[in-house]
Write an enzyme that holds these catalytic residues in place. Sequence first.
Site, PDB file in Angstrom:
ATOM      1  CG  HIS A  15      -2.042  -1.079   1.050  1.00  0.00           C
ATOM      2  ND1 HIS A  15      -2.869  -1.472   2.077  1.00  0.00           N
ATOM      3  CD2 HIS A  15      -2.414  -1.833  -0.026  1.00  0.00           C
ATOM      4  CE1 HIS A  15      -3.702  -2.420   1.644  1.00  0.00           C
ATOM      5  NE2 HIS A  15      -3.432  -2.665   0.384  1.00  0.00           N
TER       6      HIS A  15
ATOM      7  CB  THR B  38      -4.153  -7.784   8.366  1.00  0.00           C
ATOM      8  OG1 THR B  38      -5.121  -7.345   7.393  1.00  0.00           O
ATOM      9  CG2 THR B  38      -3.782  -9.227   8.103  1.00  0.00           C
TER      10      THR B  38
HETATM   11  P1  OAD Z   1      -7.536  -3.079  10.252  1.00  0.00           P
HETATM   12  O1  OAD Z   1      -7.717  -1.868  11.113  1.00  0.00           O
HETATM   13  O2  OAD Z   1      -8.630  -3.424   9.304  1.00  0.00           O
HETATM   14  O3  OAD Z   1      -7.281  -4.359  11.163  1.00  0.00           O
HETATM   15  C1  OAD Z   1      -6.351  -4.351  12.209  1.00  0.00           C
HETATM   16  C2  OAD Z   1      -6.302  -5.732  12.822  1.00  0.00           C
HETATM   17  O4  OAD Z   1      -5.271  -5.744  13.800  1.00  0.00           O
HETATM   18  C3  OAD Z   1      -7.582  -6.178  13.542  1.00  0.00           C
HETATM   19  O5  OAD Z   1      -7.938  -7.479  13.105  1.00  0.00           O
HETATM   20  C4  OAD Z   1      -7.196  -6.206  15.030  1.00  0.00           C
HETATM   21  O6  OAD Z   1      -7.841  -7.249  15.758  1.00  0.00           O
HETATM   22  C5  OAD Z   1      -5.708  -6.483  14.916  1.00  0.00           C
HETATM   23  N1  OAD Z   1      -4.893  -6.037  16.062  1.00  0.00           N
HETATM   24  C6  OAD Z   1      -5.085  -5.000  16.907  1.00  0.00           C
HETATM   25  N2  OAD Z   1      -4.091  -4.901  17.794  1.00  0.00           N
HETATM   26  C7  OAD Z   1      -3.232  -5.922  17.521  1.00  0.00           C
HETATM   27  C8  OAD Z   1      -1.989  -6.356  18.075  1.00  0.00           C
HETATM   28  N3  OAD Z   1      -1.417  -5.717  19.098  1.00  0.00           N
HETATM   29  N4  OAD Z   1      -1.394  -7.440  17.525  1.00  0.00           N
HETATM   30  C9  OAD Z   1      -1.952  -8.095  16.473  1.00  0.00           C
HETATM   31  N5  OAD Z   1      -3.112  -7.721  15.909  1.00  0.00           N
HETATM   32  C10 OAD Z   1      -3.753  -6.653  16.416  1.00  0.00           C
HETATM   33  O7  OAD Z   1      -6.133  -2.868   9.494  1.00  0.00           O
HETATM   34  P2  OAD Z   1      -5.597  -3.604   8.188  1.00  0.00           P
HETATM   35  O8  OAD Z   1      -6.055  -5.001   8.133  1.00  0.00           O
HETATM   36  O9  OAD Z   1      -4.150  -3.332   8.098  1.00  0.00           O
HETATM   37  O10 OAD Z   1      -5.638   0.349   3.236  1.00  0.00           O
HETATM   38  O11 OAD Z   1      -6.332  -2.777   7.061  1.00  0.00           O
HETATM   39  C11 OAD Z   1      -6.100  -3.114   5.716  1.00  0.00           C
HETATM   40  C12 OAD Z   1      -6.129  -1.880   4.865  1.00  0.00           C
HETATM   41  O12 OAD Z   1      -7.363  -1.196   5.054  1.00  0.00           O
HETATM   42  C13 OAD Z   1      -5.092  -0.851   5.211  1.00  0.00           C
HETATM   43  O13 OAD Z   1      -3.838  -1.099   4.623  1.00  0.00           O
HETATM   44  C14 OAD Z   1      -5.700   0.399   4.676  1.00  0.00           C
HETATM   45  C15 OAD Z   1      -7.100   0.232   5.185  1.00  0.00           C
HETATM   46  O14 OAD Z   1      -8.100   0.923   4.510  1.00  0.00           O
HETATM   47  C16 OAD Z   1      -5.340   1.449   2.537  1.00  0.00           C
HETATM   48  O15 OAD Z   1      -5.160   2.526   3.077  1.00  0.00           O
HETATM   49  C17 OAD Z   1      -5.261   1.208   1.070  1.00  0.00           C
END
Ligand code: OAD
Length: 246
Positions: free
Chosen positions: A121, A187
């Site tokens: 990204h 994620t």
């Molecule tokens: P999300 O905010 O969708 O998900 C974050 C995940 O991290 C969740 O499943 C939480 O349960 C988990 N989480 C929280 N704290 C944690 C920890 N300490 N250790 C492990 N896991 C933990 O974020 P992404 O999946 O990264 O795209 O989102 C994907 C994309 O959506 C991003 O790259 C962005 C967003 O819109 C763009 O900007 C193109």
Amino acid sequence: MERMTFSETAIECLRTGRVLALTGAGVSAESGLATFRGEGGLWEGRDPVELATPEAFRKDPKTVWRFYTERREKAAQASPNAGHQALATLEEALGERFLLVTQNVDGLHERAGSRRIVRLHGSLWRLRCTRCGDEDEDLDLIASHRCSCGGRRRPGVVWFGEPLPAGAFEQAANAATRADVVLVAGTSSLVYPAAGLPEIGRDAGAWTVEINPEPTAISDRVDERIPATSGSALPALIEAAALGAA
Ligand code: OAD
């Protein structure tokens, strides 16, 4: 360090096989950076269409820049945590057997020492001119919004509706098909094509491990779930595989 149990398969794959790690915003949560979804997430009370699309930038570049300047400031103030460090240690131990694929744009993996990294990204620290396409690294917190050609510069991140950086997904998918283990950490696995990588790996025979305190969209399709934070589980995994001090 918290005691955790990992499968023999995961440990064996880490010791001798090819490893693909896929990370998302949760990996930076323990560095104090907000994730996107859920309580306190960046998208809470905000419309991503008004902040993270090319249309939003054309209509209101100031608002979009304000959002990204704030994220750059927060990322600059943050430090890599034990999860980022563990992934850098894994790379050091495994070399070419390891590839990190991240959806994160905050630069914390790089600051922890990761080099074999595919940024699906983009990066908060790269800026691109919307007129001449010139792209450069810009670590100034108050970045200049004008290119030398007079065009407007934008954050070098992928917005909704935009293609991923050329070749990035192909490189990641290729590594997934060759991997013995795919580690997915931090994620929600809601955003494609990144969310499809573990399945690509699994279809090609990889063992899939999800590290996330909460269940996600792919939890019932992975081989092993570690319901813990990446800052505790990744160092514990490395220790269990005796792959270096993490
Ligand atoms: P999300 O905010 O969708 O998900 C974050 C995940 O991290 C969740 O499943 C939480 O349960 C988990 N989480 C929280 N704290 C944690 C920890 N300490 N250790 C492990 N896991 C933990 O974020 P992404 O999946 O990264 O795209 O989102 C994907 C994309 O959506 C991003 O790259 C962005 C967003 O819109 C763009 O900007 C193109």
